[in-house]
Scaffold this motif. Structure first.
Motif, short mmCIF file in Angstrom:
data_model
loop_
_atom_site.label_atom_id
_atom_site.label_comp_id
_atom_site.label_asym_id
_atom_site.label_seq_id
_atom_site.Cartn_x
_atom_site.Cartn_y
_atom_site.Cartn_z
N ARG A 1 10.70 0.52 -13.74
CA ARG A 1 10.38 1.86 -13.35
C ARG A 1 9.94 1.90 -11.82
N SER A 2 9.31 0.48 -11.64
CA SER A 2 8.77 0.66 -10.24
C SER A 2 9.53 -0.13 -9.35
N ARG A 3 10.73 -0.55 -9.44
CA ARG A 3 11.43 -1.51 -8.39
C ARG A 3 11.62 -0.61 -7.24
N GLU A 4 12.16 0.71 -7.27
CA GLU A 4 12.25 1.44 -6.11
C GLU A 4 11.12 1.84 -5.30
N LYS A 5 9.91 1.67 -6.03
CA LYS A 5 8.79 2.09 -5.45
C LYS A 5 8.17 0.89 -4.96
N ARG A 6 8.66 -0.39 -4.71
CA ARG A 6 7.85 -1.41 -4.44
C ARG A 6 7.54 -1.61 -2.77
N VAL A 7 6.29 -2.04 -2.53
CA VAL A 7 5.72 -2.20 -1.21
C VAL A 7 5.87 -3.43 -0.97
N GLN A 8 6.56 -4.11 0.02
CA GLN A 8 6.42 -5.74 0.23
C GLN A 8 4.98 -5.99 0.67
N GLU A 9 4.47 -5.32 1.73
CA GLU A 9 3.11 -5.66 2.17
C GLU A 9 1.92 -5.72 1.05
N TYR B 1 -5.23 0.52 2.18
CA TYR B 1 -4.57 -0.43 3.01
C TYR B 1 -3.66 -0.11 4.07
N GLU B 2 -3.72 -0.79 5.10
CA GLU B 2 -2.85 -0.62 6.29
C GLU B 2 -1.89 -1.83 6.41
N GLY B 3 -0.62 -1.90 5.66
CA GLY B 3 0.17 -2.84 5.67
C GLY B 3 -0.30 -3.67 4.42
N PRO B 4 -0.29 -5.23 4.74
CA PRO B 4 -0.99 -6.00 3.83
C PRO B 4 -2.49 -6.14 3.78
N GLU B 5 -3.26 -5.29 4.70
CA GLU B 5 -4.57 -5.59 5.07
C GLU B 5 -5.67 -4.38 4.69
N LEU B 6 -6.67 -4.82 4.12
CA LEU B 6 -7.62 -3.67 3.99
C LEU B 6 -8.18 -3.00 5.23
N ILE B 7 -8.14 -1.87 4.88
CA ILE B 7 -8.80 -0.99 6.19
C ILE B 7 -10.17 -1.35 6.28
N PHE C 1 -5.72 14.33 -2.77
CA PHE C 1 -5.88 13.17 -2.71
C PHE C 1 -4.86 12.62 -1.36
N PRO C 2 -5.45 11.76 -0.50
CA PRO C 2 -4.65 11.04 0.47
C PRO C 2 -3.45 10.12 -0.31
N MET C 3 -2.35 10.21 0.22
CA MET C 3 -1.30 9.60 -0.19
C MET C 3 -0.25 8.66 0.85
N LYS C 4 0.10 7.95 0.25
CA LYS C 4 0.96 6.86 1.08
C LYS C 4 2.29 6.30 0.17
N PHE C 5 3.50 6.99 0.40
CA PHE C 5 4.57 6.76 -0.19
C PHE C 5 5.15 5.34 0.12
N PRO C 6 5.70 4.64 -0.84
CA PRO C 6 6.69 3.57 -0.33
C PRO C 6 7.81 4.01 0.63
N PRO C 7 8.02 3.12 1.76
CA PRO C 7 9.06 3.26 2.67
C PRO C 7 10.40 3.75 2.05
N SER C 8 10.86 3.01 0.85
CA SER C 8 12.12 2.89 0.22
C SER C 8 12.09 4.29 -0.83
N ALA D 1 9.62 -15.07 2.38
CA ALA D 1 10.30 -14.34 1.39
C ALA D 1 10.93 -12.89 1.49
N TYR D 2 9.98 -12.11 1.61
CA TYR D 2 9.91 -10.60 1.85
C TYR D 2 10.55 -10.22 3.29
N GLU D 3 10.35 -11.36 4.12
CA GLU D 3 11.00 -11.14 5.55
C GLU D 3 12.61 -11.22 5.31
#
Length: 447
Positions: free
Chosen positions: A50-58, A357-363, A248-255, A440-442
């Motif tokens: 269920r989460s494959r298409e919502k995966r966020v690499q960062e 988060y902004e990418g893989p980093e905590l804001i 609520f603030p939202m950030k959707f996966p790019p894919s 690997a993600y790259e």
């Protein structure tokens, strides 16, 4: 008639599965078999599917980073609790489950990856010992000071958890699951809980179970983190929690492309009012839209309290009754992927607050997070395996130092030589290091 045969015909997906099977009929001399429709029980999809298409690499990179830090910190805390902060590697084997190290991987190999934090040594009987390096001990002392500085903030978060609970009390066995996430010290149950009598106190039930109970309600702490950020409210002495209408603030996966299809439903969800996590939720009907949205607000608040803006999903499920949340929390996490992100790396799933988060980093990073990042710089050693110094080797090194030293006043200490070879270890381990995960993600993104 010959042997029985069964024909299976599949129509649609797993949610519309039917079978054509023979059924015996013994009435009025009719044919012994006829075809009937039988519907099978369906099983829900795996979380991974269920989460494959919502995966966020960062965020997967962030998951790996925090998991490595947690394992190293756990071993450091174990060694800290021992006399002289040393322990046989054989004794450390009992902590395999806590650091998620499956067999046949050796715990000594895991320790070797961080030679700047841990030292391995064989005594004259050949027994392998593990201890902390000088850098490791210094980091632990720094960590203790930061925990003391964070005590007031941690006490606030624990108090606010009690304020959100339906009975204004929580079992200590459950709060301890949040110890590292909230920045609580090792002596949390023994000493720390008694340092803030103005906020909470420890009680016991009839069966001897200890719980933490709210002493006084603080109106200034009954303001959600979302209210503070959206409305700019910092402190209101007469604040009373009630209905909220904050988006609520939202950030959707790019894919994730379905967000455009569900834009209308998302807007309707954001406009729907909900009960504050600090208001009494006893009157809400389980399964209603108001009930689910209030549960989202509770989970949003809890994740906002954590250092990493991340929690293990198992830890959240422990509080379903106390915080009046639905049984199927994972369904809510996956459904509202713009607010939360579920990572299924490892044996236990993690849930992130995406806005943190902004990418893989905590804001927003507190001093304890900067300390963890500093710790990570000393971990992940991927060099060639080195020979572990033995008792005789140590004697030879000490004799050599004595002969070369000008006087006997120098501090004699065994220093393990660092290997600068960058060859990769041939035997795989259960976790990839941070660099490997990024690579690997790259590679996946280029395909």
């Amino acid at each position: 008639m010959g042997g029985l045969r069964c024909w299976l015909q599949f129509y649609g997906n797993a949610h519309n599965l039917f079978a054509i099977m023979p059924e015996r009929n013994v009435l009025y001399g009719e044919s012994s078999f006829r075809r009937v429709w039988v519907r099978f029980m369906t099983s829900s999809k795996r979380v991974q599917d269920r989460s494959r298409e919502k995966r966020v690499q960062e965020l997967e990179v962030a998951t790996e980073k925090w998991k490595i830090a947690s394992k190293v910190i756990f071993l450091m805390e174990v060694l800290k609790g021992e006399q002289d902060m040393i322990m046989t590697v054989r004794s450390l084997e009992q902590y395999r489950r806590q650091i998620n190290l499956p067999k046949p991987h050796k715990i000594s190999d895991f320790i070797r990856k961080s030679p700047k934090l841990f030292e391995l040594y064989k005594d004259q009987r050949g027994v392998l010992w593990c201890g902390l390096t000088e850098q490791g001990e210094d980091l632990l002392e720094e960590h203790e000071k930061l925990l003391e500085e964070n005590a007031d903030k941690a006490a606030e978060h624990v108090t606010r958890c009690l304020m959100m609970s339906v009975d204004k009390k929580l079992p200590l066995d459950k709060i301890v699951h949040f110890r590292r996430d909230f920045g609580l010290p090792l002596d949390f149950r023994i000493n720390w809980v008694h340092k803030f009598p103005q906020h909470f106190k420890v009680g016991k039930l009839g069966d001897g179970e200890e719980y933490l109970e709210l002493v006084s309600w603080n109106p200034a702490w009954a303001i959600t983190e979302l209210e503070k950020k959206t409305l700019g409210i910092t402190e209101e002495c007469d604040h009373k929690p009630g209905m909220l209408s904050l988006a609520f603030p939202m950030k959707f996966p790019p894919s994730y492309k379905k967000m455009y299809r569900y834009r209308g439903k998302i807007e309707h969800f954001q406009k729907r009012s909900y009960l504050s996590p600090y208001a009494d939720a006893r009157g809400l009907e389980a399964g209603s839209k108001e009930f689910d949205k209030r549960a989202i607000a509770v989970m949003h608040e809890l994740l906002s309290f954590t250092l990493e803006k991340r929690l293990v999903t198992d830890h959240l499920t422990h509080f379903r009754r106390e915080f009046v949340m639905p049984q199927k929390l994972m369904r809510i996490f996956l459904k509202h992927c713009g607010i939360f992100y579920v990572s299924e790396r490892g044996k236990r799933f993690s849930v992130f607050l995406t806005e943190g988060y902004e990418g893989p980093e905590l804001i927003e990073k507190c001093p304890l997070i900067f300390w963890k990042e500093k710790l990570l710089k000393f971990t992940g050693y991927r060099g060639r395996k080195r020979d572990i110094p033995t008792y005789n080797d140590t004697l030879d090194m000490e004799e050599k130092e004595l002969l070369e030293s000008g006087s006997g006043d120098e501090d004699l200490r065994v220093v393990f030589e660092k290997d600068d070879d960058d060859d990769v270890v041939t035997d795989d381990d259960d976790e990839m290091d941070i660099g490997e995960v990024n690579d690997a993600y790259e590679e996946i993104s280029k395909v």
